[in-house]
Design a protein around this motif. Structure first.
Motif, PDB file in Angstrom:
ATOM      1  N   GLY A  49      65.364  31.512  20.180  1.00 12.62           N
ATOM      2  CA  GLY A  49      64.271  30.585  20.729  1.00 12.62           C
ATOM      3  C   GLY A  49      63.121  30.969  21.458  1.00 12.62           C
ATOM      4  N   GLU A  50      62.764  32.231  21.445  1.00 12.96           N
ATOM      5  CA  GLU A  50      61.592  32.730  22.234  1.00 12.96           C
ATOM      6  C   GLU A  50      61.544  32.450  23.398  1.00 12.96           C
ATOM      7  OE1 GLU A  50      58.330  31.385  19.752  1.00 12.96           O
ATOM      8  OE2 GLU A  50      59.260  32.187  18.065  1.00 12.96           O
ATOM      9  N   ARG A  62      53.368  24.621  36.456  1.00 10.13           N
ATOM     10  CA  ARG A  62      52.572  23.474  35.515  1.00 10.13           C
ATOM     11  C   ARG A  62      53.522  22.161  35.523  1.00 10.13           C
ATOM     12  NH1 ARG A  62      50.955  26.051  29.969  1.00 10.13           N
ATOM     13  NH2 ARG A  62      50.082  28.061  30.654  1.00 10.13           N
ATOM     14  N   TYR A  66      52.296  18.746  36.405  1.00 11.48           N
ATOM     15  CA  TYR A  66      52.019  17.626  35.402  1.00 11.48           C
ATOM     16  C   TYR A  66      52.607  16.236  35.826  1.00 11.48           C
ATOM     17  CZ  TYR A  66      52.315  15.483  31.048  1.00 11.48           C
ATOM     18  OH  TYR A  66      51.949  14.621  29.791  1.00 11.48           O
ATOM     19  N   ILE A 237      60.439   5.875  20.321  1.00 10.23           N
ATOM     20  CA  ILE A 237      59.737   7.025  19.389  1.00 10.23           C
ATOM     21  C   ILE A 237      59.297   7.157  18.120  1.00 10.23           C
ATOM     22  CG2 ILE A 237      60.685   8.581  21.142  1.00 10.23           C
ATOM     23  CD1 ILE A 237      62.585   9.340  18.903  1.00 10.23           C
ATOM     24  N   PHE A 240      55.871   7.716  17.112  1.00  7.15           N
ATOM     25  CA  PHE A 240      55.361   9.200  17.206  1.00  7.15           C
ATOM     26  C   PHE A 240      55.227   9.422  15.651  1.00  7.15           C
ATOM     27  CE2 PHE A 240      57.479  11.460  21.043  1.00  7.15           C
ATOM     28  CZ  PHE A 240      57.099  10.250  21.593  1.00  7.15           C
ATOM     29  N   ILE A 254      50.029  10.904  26.020  1.00  5.70           N
ATOM     30  CA  ILE A 254      50.272  12.219  26.110  1.00  5.70           C
ATOM     31  C   ILE A 254      49.292  13.417  25.583  1.00  5.70           C
ATOM     32  CG2 ILE A 254      52.224  14.055  26.168  1.00  5.70           C
ATOM     33  CD1 ILE A 254      54.193  11.753  26.299  1.00  5.70           C
ATOM     34  N   ARG A 255      48.887  13.509  24.236  1.00  3.58           N
ATOM     35  CA  ARG A 255      48.137  14.305  23.706  1.00  3.58           C
ATOM     36  C   ARG A 255      46.656  14.382  24.147  1.00  3.58           C
ATOM     37  NH1 ARG A 255      50.809  14.482  17.940  1.00  3.58           N
ATOM     38  NH2 ARG A 255      52.392  15.731  18.540  1.00  3.58           N
TER      39      ARG A 255
ATOM     40  N   VAL B 138      64.279   8.052  29.095  1.00  2.00           N
ATOM     41  CA  VAL B 138      63.102   8.760  28.471  1.00  2.00           C
ATOM     42  C   VAL B 138      63.981   9.664  27.378  1.00  2.00           C
ATOM     43  CG1 VAL B 138      61.290  10.258  28.452  1.00  2.00           C
ATOM     44  CG2 VAL B 138      61.793   8.911  30.422  1.00  2.00           C
ATOM     45  N   LEU B 141      62.767  13.214  22.398  1.00  2.00           N
ATOM     46  CA  LEU B 141      61.563  13.431  21.890  1.00  2.00           C
ATOM     47  C   LEU B 141      60.373  13.242  22.611  1.00  2.00           C
ATOM     48  CD1 LEU B 141      61.673  14.445  18.866  1.00  2.00           C
ATOM     49  CD2 LEU B 141      60.565  12.213  18.279  1.00  2.00           C
ATOM     50  N   ILE B 142      60.439  12.476  23.783  1.00  2.00           N
ATOM     51  CA  ILE B 142      59.425  12.340  24.675  1.00  2.00           C
ATOM     52  C   ILE B 142      59.251  13.567  25.606  1.00  2.00           C
ATOM     53  CG2 ILE B 142      58.386  10.847  26.723  1.00  2.00           C
ATOM     54  CD1 ILE B 142      59.944   8.423  25.180  1.00  2.00           C
ATOM     55  N   TRP B 143      60.545  13.921  25.873  1.00  2.00           N
ATOM     56  CA  TRP B 143      60.548  15.039  26.698  1.00  2.00           C
ATOM     57  C   TRP B 143      59.908  16.153  26.072  1.00  2.00           C
ATOM     58  CZ3 TRP B 143      60.820  14.581  31.622  1.00  2.00           C
ATOM     59  CH2 TRP B 143      61.791  13.715  32.229  1.00  2.00           C
ATOM     60  N   LEU B 145      57.470  16.315  23.683  1.00  2.00           N
ATOM     61  CA  LEU B 145      56.300  15.931  23.820  1.00  2.00           C
ATOM     62  C   LEU B 145      55.654  16.540  25.065  1.00  2.00           C
ATOM     63  CD1 LEU B 145      54.334  15.029  21.661  1.00  2.00           C
ATOM     64  CD2 LEU B 145      54.451  12.939  22.759  1.00  2.00           C
ATOM     65  N   ILE B 146      56.171  16.256  26.186  1.00  2.00           N
ATOM     66  CA  ILE B 146      55.700  16.502  27.489  1.00  2.00           C
ATOM     67  C   ILE B 146      55.763  18.001  27.548  1.00  2.00           C
ATOM     68  CG2 ILE B 146      56.224  16.248  30.142  1.00  2.00           C
ATOM     69  CD1 ILE B 146      56.987  13.413  29.638  1.00  2.00           C
ATOM     70  N   TYR B 147      56.901  18.634  27.284  1.00  2.00           N
ATOM     71  CA  TYR B 147      57.151  20.064  27.483  1.00  2.00           C
ATOM     72  C   TYR B 147      56.120  20.784  26.473  1.00  2.00           C
ATOM     73  CZ  TYR B 147      61.114  19.575  30.563  1.00  2.00           C
ATOM     74  OH  TYR B 147      61.963  19.335  31.688  1.00  2.00           O
ATOM     75  N   THR B 149      53.001  19.959  25.912  1.00  2.00           N
ATOM     76  CA  THR B 149      51.840  20.249  26.836  1.00  2.00           C
ATOM     77  C   THR B 149      52.018  21.099  27.909  1.00  2.00           C
ATOM     78  OG1 THR B 149      52.532  18.401  28.085  1.00  2.00           O
ATOM     79  CG2 THR B 149      51.268  17.808  25.929  1.00  2.00           C
ATOM     80  N   VAL B 150      53.360  21.291  28.590  1.00  2.00           N
ATOM     81  CA  VAL B 150      53.256  22.190  29.602  1.00  2.00           C
ATOM     82  C   VAL B 150      53.772  23.654  29.342  1.00  2.00           C
ATOM     83  CG1 VAL B 150      54.769  22.409  31.500  1.00  2.00           C
ATOM     84  CG2 VAL B 150      54.408  20.127  30.945  1.00  2.00           C
ATOM     85  N   PRO B 155      59.777  26.730  20.305  1.00  2.00           N
ATOM     86  CA  PRO B 155      61.065  26.393  20.559  1.00  2.00           C
ATOM     87  C   PRO B 155      61.363  26.320  21.926  1.00  2.00           C
ATOM     88  CG  PRO B 155      61.048  28.641  19.612  1.00  2.00           C
ATOM     89  CD  PRO B 155      59.785  28.178  19.388  1.00  2.00           C
ATOM     90  N   PHE B 156      60.826  26.831  22.826  1.00  2.00           N
ATOM     91  CA  PHE B 156      61.090  26.789  24.171  1.00  2.00           C
ATOM     92  C   PHE B 156      60.927  25.467  24.668  1.00  2.00           C
ATOM     93  CE2 PHE B 156      60.135  28.313  28.694  1.00  2.00           C
ATOM     94  CZ  PHE B 156      61.494  28.526  29.029  1.00  2.00           C
ATOM     95  N   ILE B 159      64.080  23.751  23.787  1.00  2.00           N
ATOM     96  CA  ILE B 159      65.019  23.855  24.470  1.00  2.00           C
ATOM     97  C   ILE B 159      64.992  23.133  25.784  1.00  2.00           C
ATOM     98  CG2 ILE B 159      66.206  25.507  25.878  1.00  2.00           C
ATOM     99  CD1 ILE B 159      65.451  27.616  23.786  1.00  2.00           C
ATOM    100  N   LEU B 160      63.702  23.232  26.403  1.00  2.00           N
ATOM    101  CA  LEU B 160      63.606  22.510  27.763  1.00  2.00           C
ATOM    102  C   LEU B 160      63.896  20.920  27.503  1.00  2.00           C
ATOM    103  CD1 LEU B 160      60.609  24.190  29.438  1.00  2.00           C
ATOM    104  CD2 LEU B 160      62.834  24.434  29.896  1.00  2.00           C
ATOM    105  N   VAL B 233      57.538  17.083  16.821  1.00  2.00           N
ATOM    106  CA  VAL B 233      56.279  17.256  17.792  1.00  2.00           C
ATOM    107  C   VAL B 233      55.958  18.467  18.190  1.00  2.00           C
ATOM    108  CG1 VAL B 233      56.818  14.925  18.842  1.00  2.00           C
ATOM    109  CG2 VAL B 233      57.673  16.791  19.677  1.00  2.00           C
TER     110      VAL B 233
END
Lengths: 294, 286
Positions: A49-50, A62, A66, A237, A240, A254-255, B138, B141-143, B145-147, B149-150, B155-156, B159-160, B233
């Motif tokens: 999973g890198e 971050r 955020y 969702i 999306f 978000i994007r 929430v 999939l929204i999480w 998308l947020i992660y 961007t963070v 894949p990380f 996971i988050l 996403v």
């Protein structure tokens, strides 16, 4: 207050203690093996999973940053103006929210009707032919194993952008999930009314209508409401992938880093989900209580 | 098997109907209520169709097109991309496993904090519950998308996202499991002079661990399904390739990827239901 505790002589205690220690050691060994297997899995999964903890901790600030950026700036003196600036697009978002809820509703309704029709065919106590039963079960399993979003992606290509593919995707997944739950309810019914109806010469459909449906309807309604709750989340969702609802605006916000919009839309979704959860929970308790009374 | 039908004469039927009116037609109140419920459901559906601007002609052409796609999907074929897809499968499994485990580790203390019988303070457990509810509202999939961007694509982020969503759901389930447990072992530990922490460790933990482990496995199953779509996403795994191949209309690869998902989910379901039986069976014996 004192109690006299009789203590066994040492030669009698020794084997007992040895036995106890051996049992504890065996348990410890067992636990260690389980933990060892889990640890190996973690290392493998982290490599796959890198996961890079160093990078994560270097940028750990971050995430709170955020959330800090999406928090709107509100001042007490100018609260009204700040709020209206935060929710500058409220009319549009509310319309999208109603769209989302309606996508969830229609998806649940159509899916529940489909699941209702199929669940009787998938029940072992009503259908003697193993072929029909297995076919119905496998079909329902396929419908619920493929994620909604995958169906939505496919349907968006076939039906074009808009809420239609979202409704269909939710309906198919709901049919699979509810069909299975419904079939389990049907398999647990009291068989005496069924026998009575069959004995007086009723056809299969009449038996289902008058001997099975009255027994299961309140449970079905309860499961249907539960699914509606889940589907509201899922519908949020669908946007999306272009399948309608509020997700489209959220993904854009978000994007494109429209920070305050992100929190505004998220709060709207959370509020809608919470209200619907509360209402359906009340209704479900009444339904099940009502069913138990009869 | 032959069925004998009972044939009633008209007079007989009328006599029976007069003797048991409530069996022949339900009371008026029930009828009105049933009618009202159906009318409300249908009315809401009609409103939904109007609100969403449904175009039923698109339904027909869409179904025809879908059937065409299905014929193009046969037979499933990965082309030359099989190694890439196997790697994505590994990523998906990693996301599901680490996501579930990470979420469970964070949810574990919260499960106790949100339980009424551990923290009697009503405000504390109300606050913890509301936090869990908010996170749960929430979607994962929204999480994701947020992660993305963070922490960036990959894949990380998946996971988050899975961990965050599982944390909220498992936290609620854990707290319910803790609230449902038997008080007696806890009282036993306290009566022999154990501290509150020891009461949790020796009185509660042995009771809830098997329940938690079985819920954890159940979530692993469900997360294995969910982790296939976080890629849509950009959060790694099979979903990424699936979304890409659907966009470029490579239908044979699409059907191969869906097949991979189905097989993965079936295998995981099989293994985890075995493990769940083993755990629950053991706790019953102990």
């Amino acid at each position: 207050m004192s109690h006299a505790i009789t203590r066994l002589p040492d030669e009698q205690i020794a084997p007992l203690i040895a036995h106890y220690d051996a049992a504890v050691r065996a348990r410890r060994r067992h636990t260690l093996i389980v933990f060892g297997v889990i640890a190996v899995c973690i290392v493998l999964a982290a490599w796959m999973g890198e996961v890079k903890p160093s990078v994560f901790f270097a940028h750990a600030d971050r995430l709170p940053n955020y959330f800090w950026s999406i928090t709107p700036v509100l001042h007490w003196d100018t609260l009204g103006a700040d709020l209206s600036e935060w929710y500058w697009n409220l009319d549009h978002w509310l319309k999208l929210l109603v769209d989302t809820i309606m996508i969830a509703y229609l998806g649940t309704l159509i899916g529940a009707i489909g699941g209702f029709c199929l669940c009787f065919l998938a029940s072992a106590n009503l259908v003697k032919s193993p072929f029909i039963r297995l076919a119905a079960r496998r079909f329902l399993e396929f419908c619920r194993t493929v994620p909604e979003l995958v169906f939505a992606l496919l349907f968006v290509v076939a039906f074009g952008l808009g809420p239609l593919p979202g409704v269909l995707a939710l309906a198919i997944h709901t049919m699979g999930a509810l069909g299975k739950l419904f079939a389990e309810v049907v398999e647990n019914i009291d068989m005496k009314p069924v026998e009575g109806a069959t004995a007086s010469g009723a056809s299969w459909l009449t038996t289902v209508r008058f001997a099975v449906v009255p027994q299961v309807l309140s449970n079905f309604a309860s499961y249907g409401l539960l699914r509606f709750e889940i589907n509201v989340r899922e519908a949020s969702i669908m946007g999306f992938v272009g399948a309608g609802g509020i997700g489209q605006d959220l993904v854009e916000a978000i994007r494109k880093f429209y920070y305050s919009d992100v929190s505004a839309i998220l709060l709207l979704i959370i509020a809608a989900v919470m209200i619907i959860d509360l209402v359906t929970e009340k209704v479900r308790h009444r339904l099940l209580g009502f069913g138990a009374q009869r | 098997m032959s069925r004998a039908r009972i044939h009633l004469s008209g007079a007989e039927r009328a006599r029976l109907a007069a003797a048991h009116p409530h069996l022949v037609s339900p009371p008026a109140g029930t009828r009105v209520r049933t009618g009202a419920v159906i009318a409300v459901l249908a009315g809401l559906a009609a409103f939904g169709f109007w609100q969403l601007g449904f175009n039923f002609s698109r339904l027909g052409s869409g179904i025809a097109q879908l059937a065409h796609f299905v014929t193009l999907m046969m037979p499933p074929d990965p082309g030359t991309q099989l190694p890439l897809y196997m790697h994505a499968l590994g990523e998906t499994l990693a996301i599901a496993f680490l996501g579930t485990l990470g979420g469970a580790v964070i949810a574990f203390p919260f499960g106790f904090l949100a339980a009424k019988n551990v923290i009697p303070n009503i405000f504390a457990h109300f606050a913890v519950r509301r936090v869990l509810d908010t996170v749960r509202g929430v979607d994962r999939l929204i999480w994701a998308l947020i992660y993305v961007t963070v922490v960036g694509l990959g894949p990380f982020a998946g996971i988050l996202a899975i961990a965050t969503a599982s944390f909220a759901e498992l936290g609620k389930l854990f707290s319910e499991a803790v609230e449902a447990l038997d008080r007696k072992p806890v009282e036993g530990v306290v009566s022999t002079g154990g501290s509150p922490l020891e009461a949790v460790r020796f009185g509660m933990l042995p009771q809830v661990l098997p329940v938690l482990a079985s819920q954890l496995l159940y979530y692993f199953e469900s997360n294995a399904r969910q982790s296939t779509i976080v890629g849509i996403v950009g959060a790694g795994g099979l979903g990424l390739h699936l979304a890409e191949q659907i966009r470029v209309l490579e239908w044979q690869k699409v059907s191969f990827l869906i097949l991979m998902m189905l097989i993965m989910v079936a295998v995981i379901d099989f293994i985890s239901s075995r493990l769940r039986f083993a755990i629950i069976g053991k706790s019953r014996m102990g």
